[in-house]
Design a protein around this motif. Structure first.
Motif, short mmCIF file in Angstrom:
data_model
loop_
_atom_site.label_atom_id
_atom_site.label_comp_id
_atom_site.label_asym_id
_atom_site.label_seq_id
_atom_site.Cartn_x
_atom_site.Cartn_y
_atom_site.Cartn_z
N ALA A 20 24.25 50.88 64.16
CA ALA A 20 23.62 50.41 62.93
C ALA A 20 24.64 49.65 62.10
CB ALA A 20 23.10 51.61 62.14
N PRO A 21 24.19 48.68 61.31
CA PRO A 21 25.12 48.00 60.42
C PRO A 21 25.63 48.94 59.33
CG PRO A 21 22.88 47.15 60.14
CD PRO A 21 22.83 48.16 61.23
N TRP A 22 26.84 48.66 58.86
CA TRP A 22 27.46 49.46 57.79
C TRP A 22 27.67 48.57 56.58
CZ3 TRP A 22 33.37 50.10 57.38
CH2 TRP A 22 33.70 50.88 56.26
N VAL A 23 27.22 49.05 55.43
CA VAL A 23 27.43 48.36 54.17
C VAL A 23 28.29 49.27 53.30
CG1 VAL A 23 26.34 47.38 52.11
CG2 VAL A 23 25.19 47.21 54.34
N GLY A 24 29.52 48.83 53.02
CA GLY A 24 30.38 49.57 52.12
C GLY A 24 30.06 49.17 50.69
N PHE A 25 29.82 50.16 49.83
CA PHE A 25 29.43 49.90 48.45
C PHE A 25 30.54 50.34 47.52
CE2 PHE A 25 27.27 50.96 44.46
CZ PHE A 25 26.52 49.81 44.26
N TRP A 26 31.01 49.44 46.68
CA TRP A 26 32.07 49.74 45.73
C TRP A 26 31.44 50.02 44.37
CZ3 TRP A 26 36.88 51.13 46.28
CH2 TRP A 26 37.71 51.16 45.16
N THR A 27 31.49 51.27 43.90
CA THR A 27 30.81 51.64 42.65
C THR A 27 31.62 51.31 41.41
OG1 THR A 27 31.67 53.91 42.71
CG2 THR A 27 29.55 53.52 43.77
N ALA A 28 32.93 51.17 41.55
CA ALA A 28 33.78 50.91 40.38
C ALA A 28 33.87 49.40 40.13
CB ALA A 28 35.18 51.47 40.62
N GLY A 29 34.50 49.04 39.04
CA GLY A 29 34.64 47.64 38.68
C GLY A 29 35.66 46.91 39.53
N PRO A 30 35.77 45.60 39.35
CA PRO A 30 36.67 44.79 40.15
C PRO A 30 38.15 45.08 39.91
CG PRO A 30 35.64 43.46 38.44
CD PRO A 30 34.97 44.80 38.41
N ASN A 31 38.51 45.55 38.72
CA ASN A 31 39.93 45.84 38.46
C ASN A 31 40.41 47.00 39.32
OD1 ASN A 31 39.97 43.82 36.58
ND2 ASN A 31 39.73 45.16 34.83
N ALA A 32 39.59 48.03 39.47
CA ALA A 32 39.97 49.16 40.31
C ALA A 32 40.11 48.72 41.77
CB ALA A 32 38.94 50.28 40.19
N LEU A 33 39.20 47.87 42.22
CA LEU A 33 39.28 47.37 43.59
C LEU A 33 40.56 46.57 43.79
CD1 LEU A 33 38.08 46.96 46.40
CD2 LEU A 33 36.79 45.02 45.48
N ALA A 87 22.07 67.35 42.97
CA ALA A 87 21.31 67.94 41.86
C ALA A 87 21.53 67.13 40.58
CB ALA A 87 21.71 69.39 41.65
N SER A 88 22.75 66.77 40.31
CA SER A 88 23.07 66.01 39.10
C SER A 88 22.51 64.59 39.17
CB SER A 88 24.59 65.97 38.91
OG SER A 88 24.92 65.16 37.81
N ALA A 89 22.73 63.90 40.28
CA ALA A 89 22.29 62.51 40.40
C ALA A 89 20.77 62.40 40.34
CB ALA A 89 22.81 61.90 41.70
N PHE A 90 20.06 63.29 41.03
CA PHE A 90 18.60 63.19 41.06
C PHE A 90 17.98 63.67 39.75
CE2 PHE A 90 19.37 62.19 45.36
CZ PHE A 90 18.25 61.54 45.83
N LYS A 91 18.64 64.58 39.06
CA LYS A 91 18.15 65.05 37.76
C LYS A 91 18.33 63.95 36.71
CE LYS A 91 19.69 68.02 34.14
NZ LYS A 91 20.87 68.72 33.75
N ASN A 92 19.40 63.20 36.80
CA ASN A 92 19.74 62.20 35.79
C ASN A 92 19.29 60.79 36.13
OD1 ASN A 92 21.02 64.08 34.05
ND2 ASN A 92 22.80 64.05 35.40
N PHE A 106 32.21 63.01 43.71
CA PHE A 106 33.07 63.23 42.55
C PHE A 106 33.01 62.03 41.61
CE2 PHE A 106 34.73 65.65 46.10
CZ PHE A 106 34.80 66.92 45.55
N GLY A 107 33.28 62.28 40.34
CA GLY A 107 33.24 61.21 39.36
C GLY A 107 31.83 60.68 39.20
N THR A 108 31.75 59.39 39.00
CA THR A 108 30.44 58.78 38.76
C THR A 108 29.95 57.97 39.96
OG1 THR A 108 31.51 56.86 37.77
CG2 THR A 108 30.84 58.62 36.27
N HIS A 109 30.42 58.27 41.13
CA HIS A 109 30.04 57.48 42.30
C HIS A 109 28.56 57.60 42.66
CE1 HIS A 109 34.11 56.31 43.88
NE2 HIS A 109 34.42 57.19 42.94
#
Length: 173
Positions: free
Chosen positions: A139-152, A52-57, A19-22
């Protein structure tokens, strides 16, 4: 879609929030990593619509997308025949309820297709169940934060913000 890579190199499973721009920013990072590590296979898991959207764009103006990145669809959590009521969070809630099992199934399918066990898990940072999945996968886990620092910061300091702001109209207490 290019054929999947097989062999003995690393296999990174990437779990994207649909959802959104993640998904877009996460796929952009994955494409860059894949270009730098062609022996690594990347399985990008999200819902069919999101993939479909992410790979198309995906930006590929200066080069073709890396062949070692493969999309894998997971269930969106909406039961067959179910009609959404239009409530804003409904689709997200249904997806999140189904996500742990759906991603586990998606990872199993990605491992079977690629011939490689997942050796690293990269996910949207708020997928709390990913820590357990990484442990199961050893396996190691890497959490990725897609939004900016203010949202975090807003998420990290929610309780402090509520204390400081008190009773704000429209705020749930």
């Amino acid at each position: 879609m290019p054929p999947p890579t097989t062999g003995a190199g690393p296999h990174v499973a990437v779990l994207a929030f649909p959802f959104g721009t993640h998904a877009g920013p996460l796929l952009a990072v994955v494409d860059r990593l894949a270009a730098l590590s062609p022996a690594t296979h990347f399985s990008f898991l999200s819902t069919p619509q999101s993939n479909a959207s992410a790979f198309k764009n995906r930006p590929s103006a200066d080069a073709s997308p890396p062949a070692n990145v493969r999309a894998h669809d997971v269930w969106d959590g909406i039961p067959e025949g179910y009609e959404l009521t239009g409530r804003h969070q409904e689709a997200i809630e249904l997806f999140m309820s189904a996500a742990p099992a759906g991603f586990r199934q998606g990872i199993a399918a990605a491992e079977a297709e690629s011939g490689r066990k997942v050796s690293c898990l990269v996910t949207d940072a708020f997928y709390w169940f990913a820590a357990e999945m990484a442990e199961e996968l050893r396996a190691p886990w890497v959490g990725f934060w897609t939004a900016g620092p203010n949202a975090l910061s807003a998420h990290l300091y929610t309780d402090r913000l509520r204390e400081a702001l008190g009773n704000v109209p429209g705020k749930r207490n």
